[in-house]
Scaffold this motif. Structure first.
Motif, PDB file in Angstrom:
ATOM      1  N   ASP A  43     -30.890  20.237 -10.995  1.00  0.00           N
ATOM      2  CA  ASP A  43     -32.199  20.835 -10.759  1.00  0.00           C
ATOM      3  C   ASP A  43     -33.277  19.786 -10.507  1.00  0.00           C
ATOM      4  OD1 ASP A  43     -31.399  23.482 -10.896  1.00  0.00           O
ATOM      5  OD2 ASP A  43     -31.678  23.622 -13.055  1.00  0.00           O
ATOM      6  N   TRP A  44     -33.097  18.594 -11.036  1.00  0.00           N
ATOM      7  CA  TRP A  44     -34.056  17.513 -10.792  1.00  0.00           C
ATOM      8  C   TRP A  44     -33.767  16.784  -9.477  1.00  0.00           C
ATOM      9  CZ3 TRP A  44     -33.580  15.942 -16.593  1.00  0.00           C
ATOM     10  CH2 TRP A  44     -34.609  16.547 -17.320  1.00  0.00           C
ATOM     11  N   GLY A  45     -32.726  17.179  -8.764  1.00  0.00           N
ATOM     12  CA  GLY A  45     -32.461  16.613  -7.447  1.00  0.00           C
ATOM     13  C   GLY A  45     -31.395  15.535  -7.415  1.00  0.00           C
ATOM     14  N   PHE A  46     -30.673  15.325  -8.508  1.00  0.00           N
ATOM     15  CA  PHE A  46     -29.626  14.301  -8.533  1.00  0.00           C
ATOM     16  C   PHE A  46     -28.288  14.907  -8.108  1.00  0.00           C
ATOM     17  CE2 PHE A  46     -32.851  13.102 -11.699  1.00  0.00           C
ATOM     18  CZ  PHE A  46     -33.252  11.887 -11.153  1.00  0.00           C
ATOM     19  N   ASP A  47     -27.398  14.059  -7.607  1.00  0.00           N
ATOM     20  CA  ASP A  47     -26.159  14.575  -7.025  1.00  0.00           C
ATOM     21  C   ASP A  47     -24.927  13.733  -7.362  1.00  0.00           C
ATOM     22  OD1 ASP A  47     -26.657  12.295  -5.524  1.00  0.00           O
ATOM     23  OD2 ASP A  47     -26.781  13.318  -3.593  1.00  0.00           O
ATOM     24  N   PHE A  48     -25.010  12.922  -8.428  1.00  0.00           N
ATOM     25  CA  PHE A  48     -23.949  11.934  -8.671  1.00  0.00           C
ATOM     26  C   PHE A  48     -23.763  11.677 -10.151  1.00  0.00           C
ATOM     27  CE2 PHE A  48     -22.981   7.405  -9.478  1.00  0.00           C
ATOM     28  CZ  PHE A  48     -21.823   7.218  -8.736  1.00  0.00           C
ATOM     29  N   VAL A  49     -22.493  11.618 -10.576  1.00  0.00           N
ATOM     30  CA  VAL A  49     -22.168  11.108 -11.908  1.00  0.00           C
ATOM     31  C   VAL A  49     -21.007  10.128 -11.783  1.00  0.00           C
ATOM     32  CG1 VAL A  49     -23.025  13.063 -13.247  1.00  0.00           C
ATOM     33  CG2 VAL A  49     -20.674  13.094 -12.426  1.00  0.00           C
ATOM     34  N   ASP A 104     -38.574  28.710 -16.623  1.00  0.00           N
ATOM     35  CA  ASP A 104     -39.569  27.753 -17.104  1.00  0.00           C
ATOM     36  C   ASP A 104     -39.214  26.347 -16.655  1.00  0.00           C
ATOM     37  OD1 ASP A 104     -41.815  26.876 -18.553  1.00  0.00           O
ATOM     38  OD2 ASP A 104     -40.553  26.350 -20.254  1.00  0.00           O
ATOM     39  N   PHE A 105     -37.917  26.029 -16.727  1.00  0.00           N
ATOM     40  CA  PHE A 105     -37.438  24.710 -16.296  1.00  0.00           C
ATOM     41  C   PHE A 105     -37.792  24.467 -14.828  1.00  0.00           C
ATOM     42  CE2 PHE A 105     -34.321  22.257 -14.011  1.00  0.00           C
ATOM     43  CZ  PHE A 105     -34.170  21.125 -14.774  1.00  0.00           C
ATOM     44  N   LEU A 106     -37.440  25.440 -13.969  1.00  0.00           N
ATOM     45  CA  LEU A 106     -37.678  25.269 -12.535  1.00  0.00           C
ATOM     46  C   LEU A 106     -39.167  25.197 -12.222  1.00  0.00           C
ATOM     47  CD1 LEU A 106     -34.967  27.705 -11.127  1.00  0.00           C
ATOM     48  CD2 LEU A 106     -34.936  25.210 -11.106  1.00  0.00           C
ATOM     49  N   LYS A 107     -39.950  25.958 -12.977  1.00  0.00           N
ATOM     50  CA  LYS A 107     -41.409  25.922 -12.771  1.00  0.00           C
ATOM     51  C   LYS A 107     -41.946  24.536 -13.083  1.00  0.00           C
ATOM     52  CE  LYS A 107     -45.713  28.103 -14.279  1.00  0.00           C
ATOM     53  NZ  LYS A 107     -46.310  29.135 -15.157  1.00  0.00           N
ATOM     54  N   LYS A 108     -41.519  23.991 -14.244  1.00  0.00           N
ATOM     55  CA  LYS A 108     -41.966  22.659 -14.637  1.00  0.00           C
ATOM     56  C   LYS A 108     -41.506  21.612 -13.634  1.00  0.00           C
ATOM     57  CE  LYS A 108     -42.011  23.366 -19.664  1.00  0.00           C
ATOM     58  NZ  LYS A 108     -41.426  22.930 -20.936  1.00  0.00           N
ATOM     59  N   SER A 109     -40.223  21.701 -13.252  1.00  0.00           N
ATOM     60  CA  SER A 109     -39.661  20.709 -12.344  1.00  0.00           C
ATOM     61  C   SER A 109     -40.330  20.779 -10.977  1.00  0.00           C
ATOM     62  CB  SER A 109     -38.156  20.908 -12.193  1.00  0.00           C
ATOM     63  OG  SER A 109     -37.515  20.720 -13.429  1.00  0.00           O
ATOM     64  N   GLY A 110     -40.621  22.020 -10.523  1.00  0.00           N
ATOM     65  CA  GLY A 110     -41.244  22.170  -9.218  1.00  0.00           C
ATOM     66  C   GLY A 110     -42.621  21.563  -9.171  1.00  0.00           C
ATOM     67  N   ASP A 121     -38.288  11.124 -21.402  1.00  0.00           N
ATOM     68  CA  ASP A 121     -39.176  10.078 -20.904  1.00  0.00           C
ATOM     69  C   ASP A 121     -39.670  10.523 -19.525  1.00  0.00           C
ATOM     70  OD1 ASP A 121     -40.393   7.817 -19.843  1.00  0.00           O
ATOM     71  OD2 ASP A 121     -38.828   6.429 -20.515  1.00  0.00           O
ATOM     72  N   ARG A 122     -40.789  11.233 -19.505  1.00  0.00           N
ATOM     73  CA  ARG A 122     -41.287  11.842 -18.268  1.00  0.00           C
ATOM     74  C   ARG A 122     -41.658  10.802 -17.227  1.00  0.00           C
ATOM     75  NH1 ARG A 122     -40.810  16.343 -15.479  1.00  0.00           N
ATOM     76  NH2 ARG A 122     -41.171  17.640 -17.321  1.00  0.00           N
ATOM     77  N   LYS A 123     -42.253   9.680 -17.640  1.00  0.00           N
ATOM     78  CA  LYS A 123     -42.624   8.652 -16.668  1.00  0.00           C
ATOM     79  C   LYS A 123     -41.397   8.106 -15.951  1.00  0.00           C
ATOM     80  CE  LYS A 123     -46.955   7.001 -18.749  1.00  0.00           C
ATOM     81  NZ  LYS A 123     -47.661   5.806 -19.319  1.00  0.00           N
ATOM     82  N   TYR A 124     -40.325   7.904 -16.698  1.00  0.00           N
ATOM     83  CA  TYR A 124     -39.084   7.414 -16.120  1.00  0.00           C
ATOM     84  C   TYR A 124     -38.514   8.448 -15.150  1.00  0.00           C
ATOM     85  CZ  TYR A 124     -34.485   5.020 -16.214  1.00  0.00           C
ATOM     86  OH  TYR A 124     -33.320   4.360 -15.905  1.00  0.00           O
ATOM     87  N   LEU A 125     -38.478   9.702 -15.580  1.00  0.00           N
ATOM     88  CA  LEU A 125     -37.972  10.758 -14.704  1.00  0.00           C
ATOM     89  C   LEU A 125     -38.792  10.849 -13.428  1.00  0.00           C
ATOM     90  CD1 LEU A 125     -36.192  13.171 -14.000  1.00  0.00           C
ATOM     91  CD2 LEU A 125     -37.724  14.606 -15.392  1.00  0.00           C
ATOM     92  N   ASN A 126     -40.111  10.795 -13.536  1.00  0.00           N
ATOM     93  CA  ASN A 126     -40.957  10.876 -12.340  1.00  0.00           C
ATOM     94  C   ASN A 126     -40.648   9.741 -11.362  1.00  0.00           C
ATOM     95  OD1 ASN A 126     -42.233  13.152 -13.266  1.00  0.00           O
ATOM     96  ND2 ASN A 126     -44.140  12.128 -13.857  1.00  0.00           N
ATOM     97  N   LEU A 127     -40.397   8.553 -11.899  1.00  0.00           N
ATOM     98  CA  LEU A 127     -40.044   7.425 -11.031  1.00  0.00           C
ATOM     99  C   LEU A 127     -38.741   7.728 -10.299  1.00  0.00           C
ATOM    100  CD1 LEU A 127     -40.280   4.543  -9.951  1.00  0.00           C
ATOM    101  CD2 LEU A 127     -39.179   3.750 -12.058  1.00  0.00           C
ATOM    102  N   LEU A 128     -37.744   8.196 -11.012  1.00  0.00           N
ATOM    103  CA  LEU A 128     -36.453   8.458 -10.383  1.00  0.00           C
ATOM    104  C   LEU A 128     -36.556   9.586  -9.352  1.00  0.00           C
ATOM    105  CD1 LEU A 128     -34.009   8.261 -13.437  1.00  0.00           C
ATOM    106  CD2 LEU A 128     -34.526   6.496 -11.749  1.00  0.00           C
ATOM    107  N   MET A 129     -37.398  10.564  -9.633  1.00  0.00           N
ATOM    108  CA  MET A 129     -37.522  11.706  -8.721  1.00  0.00           C
ATOM    109  C   MET A 129     -38.180  11.320  -7.391  1.00  0.00           C
ATOM    110  SD  MET A 129     -38.302  14.914 -11.297  1.00  0.00           S
ATOM    111  CE  MET A 129     -38.500  16.077  -9.945  1.00  0.00           C
ATOM    112  N   LYS A 130     -38.846  10.187  -7.348  1.00  0.00           N
ATOM    113  CA  LYS A 130     -39.378   9.699  -6.072  1.00  0.00           C
ATOM    114  C   LYS A 130     -38.235   9.401  -5.095  1.00  0.00           C
ATOM    115  CE  LYS A 130     -42.569   6.580  -5.884  1.00  0.00           C
ATOM    116  NZ  LYS A 130     -43.351   5.347  -6.118  1.00  0.00           N
TER     117      LYS A 130
END
Length: 386
Positions: free
Chosen positions: A74-80, A11-17, A375-384
């Motif tokens: 899964d959201w495409g980030f690679d750093f901590v 479900d997570f991957l479906k939503k994220s995709g 915060d979906r709007k924030y996540l969408n911005l970062l995913m750009k």
């Protein structure tokens, strides 16, 4: 630790995709033809700070569950980035300020807790930047009583190098692709170290150079290929070309203008209720701020890229009192400028007042994400830009 169930994962991957497909992956570039050839020697890491060891008392840290690391990946980030208060991994009497003779009392059990965070991040393909947020003799945050001054006292510098030698040896077998060292968080000289609002400014460059040189030579003596990063001066925001002769790279900040990033943050402003509500673009103290002024602000960092010094933004974002629409408009310009110049970013935190989860903002319609407030709007911005 309990893993996310398979159905939840699907479900997570479906939503994220769906979201990823709907978000543009590009950003319009305003670079000149000459600037477009600039190569950043640091990878364009994108991700978050994790504050598990930010508190000098490690038991009071924010322990991030494994699912957070999985969601980042899964959201495409690679750093901590892991900002650490060095007393968090020492054994000493915490009922009083730390003493000189205690700053090297490494506690193996506490060190193993940091090992676990590093291992978990690597399990999900995340690069780890280990940072001394509070180092022997210095912390940007007021209120900590250190037994000496990192920028002036040789004994403090010796202890600082001893800490980095310990970390270099402990993680010698880990590839530089998976681990880097961020020497000390946000060098700064405050008139009164115990008053957060006390005036201050940059560390004298000759002192910063001496400290950075000693630390990087200590680290490189253990593993020559380890990536080492130095934060910008005067609280992280000022590029330091004087360090360009050293074998290290630099970390900027995404906190300009400060009134937007730290609006009503009590550790930054004494009288938060007197602050004017920011807009973007808009005037701050009679000066107009917009994307063009941001580009000018970051120009010294682009100059470092031209000199062959790698640049990454180790901290960025905004406190939860900044109006959400203002924050998103401003931060998109910040991220766009970094993207144009190949500079990655580390949001100050994943879950919390600066984060995409559980930020406590009062002007956000949160999405319920497996029991977390997203915060979906924030996540969408970062995913750009992820």
């Amino acid at each position: 630790m309990k893993k996310i169930q398979i159905n939840e994962r699907r479900d997570f991957l479906k939503k994220s995709g769906v979201i990823a497909a709907a978000v543009s992956l590009g950003a319009t570039s305003s670079l000149t033809a000459a600037d477009s050839k600039i190569k950043n020697k640091l990878p364009k890491w994108r991700g978050f700070n994790l504050l598990d060891f930010f508190n000098p008392e490690a038991d009071k840290g924010r322990k991030n569950p494994e699912k957070y690391f999985q969601w980042m990946a899964d959201w495409g980030f690679d750093f901590v980035r892991v900002p650490i208060s060095y007393p968090s991994y020492l054994d000493f009497d915490r009922s009083r300020p730390i003493l000189r003779e205690e700053v090297l009392n490494f506690d193996e059990n506490r060190l193993q807790e940091i090992d676990k965070l590093v291992d978990t991040a690597h399990k999900y393909g995340l690069h780890v930047s280990l940072n001394l947020h509070r180092a022997p003799g210095f912390c940007i945050n007021a209120g900590f009583i250190e037994p000496y001054n990192l920028w002036k006292d040789q004994e403090a510098l010796d202890a600082f190098c001893a800490h980095w030698e310990m970390w270099a040896k402990r993680y010698k077998s880990i590839s530089a692709k998976k681990l880097s060292f961020d020497l000390v968080n946000e060098p700064y000289m405050r008139a009164d170290p115990n008053d957060q609002h006390s005036p201050g400014g940059p560390v004298p460059v000759e002192d910063y150079h001496r400290v950075a040189k000693a630390a990087v030579e200590t680290i490189k003596s253990v593993k020559k290929k380890r990536l080492v990063i130095a934060d910008g001066n005067s609280g992280g925001g000022v590029a330091v070309p004087e360090l360009a002769d050293l074998d290290l790279h630099q970390s900027c900040r995404g906190y300009h203008p400060h009134l937007i990033s730290h609006f009503k943050a009590p550790w930054s402003y004494k009288d938060v209720d007197s602050l004017p509500t920011p807009t973007w673009p808009g005037e701050i103290n009679g000066v107009m701020h917009n994307k063009q002024t941001l580009e000018k602000y970051y120009e010294p960092w682009v100059d470092l890229l031209r000199k062959g010094v790698g640049v990454h933004c180790g901290e960025c974002g905004a406190f939860n009192k900044t109006p959400h629409d203002v924050f998103l408009a401003w931060f998109e310009d910040v991220l766009d400028i970094m993207h144009e110049n190949g500079i990655g970013f580390g949001i100050w935190e994943f879950s919390g007042t600066f984060g995409i989860l559980n930020s406590g903002r009062e002007d956000v319609d949160y999405e319920n994400w497996y029991g977390e407030k997203l915060d979906r709007k924030y996540l969408n911005l970062l995913m750009k830009y992820a």
